[in-house]
Structures are given as structure tokens and as C-alpha cells.
Write a protein that holds these residues in place. Structure first.
Motif, PDB file in Angstrom:
ATOM      1  N   ARG A  91      58.912  11.585 101.496  1.00 30.78           N
ATOM      2  CA  ARG A  91      58.407  12.580 100.549  1.00 30.78           C
ATOM      3  C   ARG A  91      59.373  12.767  99.391  1.00 30.78           C
ATOM      4  O   ARG A  91      58.962  12.831  98.227  1.00 30.78           O
ATOM      5  N   ALA A  92      60.656  12.829  99.675  1.00 32.74           N
ATOM      6  CA  ALA A  92      61.646  13.004  98.610  1.00 32.74           C
ATOM      7  C   ALA A  92      61.655  11.791  97.679  1.00 32.74           C
ATOM      8  O   ALA A  92      61.755  11.940  96.457  1.00 32.74           O
ATOM      9  N   ALA A  93      61.517  10.604  98.245  1.00 37.24           N
ATOM     10  CA  ALA A  93      61.485   9.402  97.403  1.00 37.24           C
ATOM     11  C   ALA A  93      60.230   9.373  96.535  1.00 37.24           C
ATOM     12  O   ALA A  93      60.301   9.031  95.346  1.00 37.24           O
ATOM     13  N   ALA A  94      59.096   9.747  97.098  1.00 36.71           N
ATOM     14  CA  ALA A  94      57.856   9.782  96.312  1.00 36.71           C
ATOM     15  C   ALA A  94      57.949  10.834  95.210  1.00 36.71           C
ATOM     16  O   ALA A  94      57.502  10.605  94.080  1.00 36.71           O
ATOM     17  N   ALA A  95      58.541  11.980  95.517  1.00 40.48           N
ATOM     18  CA  ALA A  95      58.712  13.024  94.507  1.00 40.48           C
ATOM     19  C   ALA A  95      59.661  12.567  93.401  1.00 40.48           C
ATOM     20  O   ALA A  95      59.437  12.867  92.224  1.00 40.48           O
ATOM     21  N   ALA A  96      60.702  11.833  93.765  1.00 40.71           N
ATOM     22  CA  ALA A  96      61.637  11.330  92.756  1.00 40.71           C
ATOM     23  C   ALA A  96      60.952  10.332  91.830  1.00 40.71           C
ATOM     24  O   ALA A  96      61.165  10.353  90.614  1.00 40.71           O
ATOM     25  N   VAL A  97      60.115   9.476  92.385  1.00 41.57           N
ATOM     26  CA  VAL A  97      59.396   8.499  91.564  1.00 41.57           C
ATOM     27  C   VAL A  97      58.446   9.209  90.607  1.00 41.57           C
ATOM     28  O   VAL A  97      58.368   8.882  89.414  1.00 41.57           O
ATOM     29  N   VAL A  98      57.708  10.188  91.114  1.00 37.91           N
ATOM     30  CA  VAL A  98      56.767  10.933  90.271  1.00 37.91           C
ATOM     31  C   VAL A  98      57.519  11.712  89.195  1.00 37.91           C
ATOM     32  O   VAL A  98      57.103  11.734  88.033  1.00 37.91           O
TER      33      VAL A  98
ATOM     34  N   GLU B 187      60.427  11.064  87.912  1.00 36.39           N
ATOM     35  CA  GLU B 187      60.996  10.142  86.933  1.00 36.39           C
ATOM     36  C   GLU B 187      59.929   9.658  85.966  1.00 36.39           C
ATOM     37  O   GLU B 187      60.175   9.543  84.766  1.00 36.39           O
ATOM     38  N   ALA B 188      58.736   9.394  86.477  1.00 31.74           N
ATOM     39  CA  ALA B 188      57.652   8.931  85.613  1.00 31.74           C
ATOM     40  C   ALA B 188      57.185  10.027  84.660  1.00 31.74           C
ATOM     41  O   ALA B 188      56.817   9.749  83.517  1.00 31.74           O
ATOM     42  N   ARG B 189      57.201  11.257  85.091  1.00 31.29           N
ATOM     43  CA  ARG B 189      56.738  12.372  84.255  1.00 31.29           C
ATOM     44  C   ARG B 189      57.849  13.006  83.429  1.00 31.29           C
ATOM     45  O   ARG B 189      57.582  13.815  82.551  1.00 31.29           O
ATOM     46  N   GLY B 190      59.073  12.712  83.754  1.00 30.87           N
ATOM     47  CA  GLY B 190      60.199  13.318  83.047  1.00 30.87           C
ATOM     48  C   GLY B 190      60.477  14.744  83.488  1.00 30.87           C
ATOM     49  O   GLY B 190      61.036  15.526  82.728  1.00 30.87           O
TER      50      GLY B 190
ATOM     51  N   LEU C  80      62.314  18.711  89.161  1.00 29.76           N
ATOM     52  CA  LEU C  80      61.753  18.065  90.347  1.00 29.76           C
ATOM     53  C   LEU C  80      62.602  16.861  90.750  1.00 29.76           C
ATOM     54  O   LEU C  80      62.861  16.637  91.930  1.00 29.76           O
ATOM     55  N   TYR C  81      63.062  16.096  89.767  1.00 30.87           N
ATOM     56  CA  TYR C  81      63.900  14.937  90.074  1.00 30.87           C
ATOM     57  C   TYR C  81      65.223  15.374  90.711  1.00 30.87           C
ATOM     58  O   TYR C  81      65.685  14.762  91.680  1.00 30.87           O
ATOM     59  N   ALA C  82      65.811  16.446  90.173  1.00 30.70           N
ATOM     60  CA  ALA C  82      67.073  16.943  90.736  1.00 30.70           C
ATOM     61  C   ALA C  82      66.868  17.428  92.171  1.00 30.70           C
ATOM     62  O   ALA C  82      67.688  17.142  93.054  1.00 30.70           O
TER      63      ALA C  82
END
Length: 173
Positions: free
Chosen positions: A49-56, A58-61, A65-67
Motif C-alpha cells: 500500500r505504501a509503495a502504491a501510494a508513493a507511485v500515485v 509521485e505521478a500527481r505531484g 502523500l509522497y512524504a
């Protein structure tokens, strides 16, 4: 001859008692192994879940959420619950992606399974026979993973305006 029945009865009672003790010990062992496996599965779902959230993010800027996702990925065991709670709060304020929604659903199921198995293992540890004979001494006491409910709701599509038919318009007037 009558004293032979006492011997046979004592042997039967000893056999039943030993069968019960062996069954109880194997149940305690199984429950602890299953609780440990559920903890590993929960950890894997938290990382997904954390990896999927990081990808999303990063794509949205989305920097917050990335932090939060990076902190959850890098958190140690003692700070893991707080990091996951922060990530859940960040995911609730953003529009969820399908991949994040799927990861959250799997995480919710994994958390429920883990909670159920930990409850069962702790219940088995509290039995007087298990405590008296120290049947659970080989296993550390399992603990709950206390995080906010990870269920996210998909954002519903805007509702279409009601369709007015000529018959409904006549009845309204």
C-alpha cells in the motif's frame, strides 16, 4: 479380578489426559505459527500500500502523500503504527487510485485476519493448562497492530439530473 478394572480405568484416564495435553500443545503451536504468518502477510500488505501510494503521489505531484508514503516505507517496528496512521489520513484527503483502493481492501482483510489470529493465540495462552505447563514459552506473545481503519471509499461519480418525462410534468402541474 476387581482390581484389574481400576488399573484399566487409570490407564484409560491417563491416555485421555495425555491426548488432551498433546492436542492443546499442538493447538497453541499452530495458533502462534499462524499469528506470525499473518503478521508477515500484514507487513507485506502495508508495504504494498505504501509503495502504491508513493507511485500515485509521485505521478500527481502530491508532496505530503509522497512524504507520508516514504515515511511508512522506511519506518522501523516501533514507529510503524504512527507512520501507517499518517499515511491512511493522507490517503483519505486525496482522490484514491484504483491500485491504492485495491491495496487498501487487501490490507483491511489482512489486518482483520491478523487481529483474529492474535486474539485466538492470546486466548489459548490464557488457559490454565497452557500457563501451568508453560506450553507457549517457545513463542513470543503476539501483539495487535493498532492502526486506523484502512478502508477508503471510492469517490462516487456525480449524480445525473433527474429525467423529467412529459407525464411527470403534467402530474406536477
Amino acid at each position: 479380578m476387581p482390581s484389574m478394572w481400576w488399573v484399566a480405568g487409570a490407564i484409560a484416564v491417563a491416555a485421555l489426559l495425555s491426548a488432551y495435553l498433546i492436542w492443546t500443545a499442538s493447538r497453541v503451536e499452530r495458533l502462534h505459527l499462524r499469528a506470525a504468518a499473518a503478521a508477515r502477510a500484514l507487513d507485506a500488505h502495508l508495504l504494498r500500500r505504501a509503495a502504491a501510494a508513493a507511485v500515485v503521489a509521485e505521478a500527481r505531484g502530491a508532496l505530503e502523500l509522497y512524504a507520508a508514503a516514504r515515511i511508512a516505507l522506511d519506518a522501523g517496528p516501533e514507529e510503524r503504527e504512527a507512520a501507517e496512521n499518517d499515511l491512511t489520513r493522507q490517503l483519505r484527503v486525496t482522490e484514491p487510485d484504483d491500485e491504492v483502493l485495491a491495496a487498501n481492501r487487501r490490507l483491511a482483510v489482512a489486518r482483520q485476519v491478523h487481529t483474529d489470529l492474535v486474539r485466538d493465540a492470546l486466548s489459548a495462552r490464557r488457559r490454565w493448562v497452557v500457563r501451568l505447563l508453560r506450553m507457549s514459552r517457545r513463542h513470543p506473545e503476539p501483539g495487535y497492530f493498532d492502526i486506523d481503519d484502512p478502508i477508503l471509499l471510492a469517490v462516487p461519480a456525480p449524480a445525473a439530473p433527474p429525467v423529467v418525462t412529459p407525464l411527470a410534468a403534467e402530474q406536477a402541474t
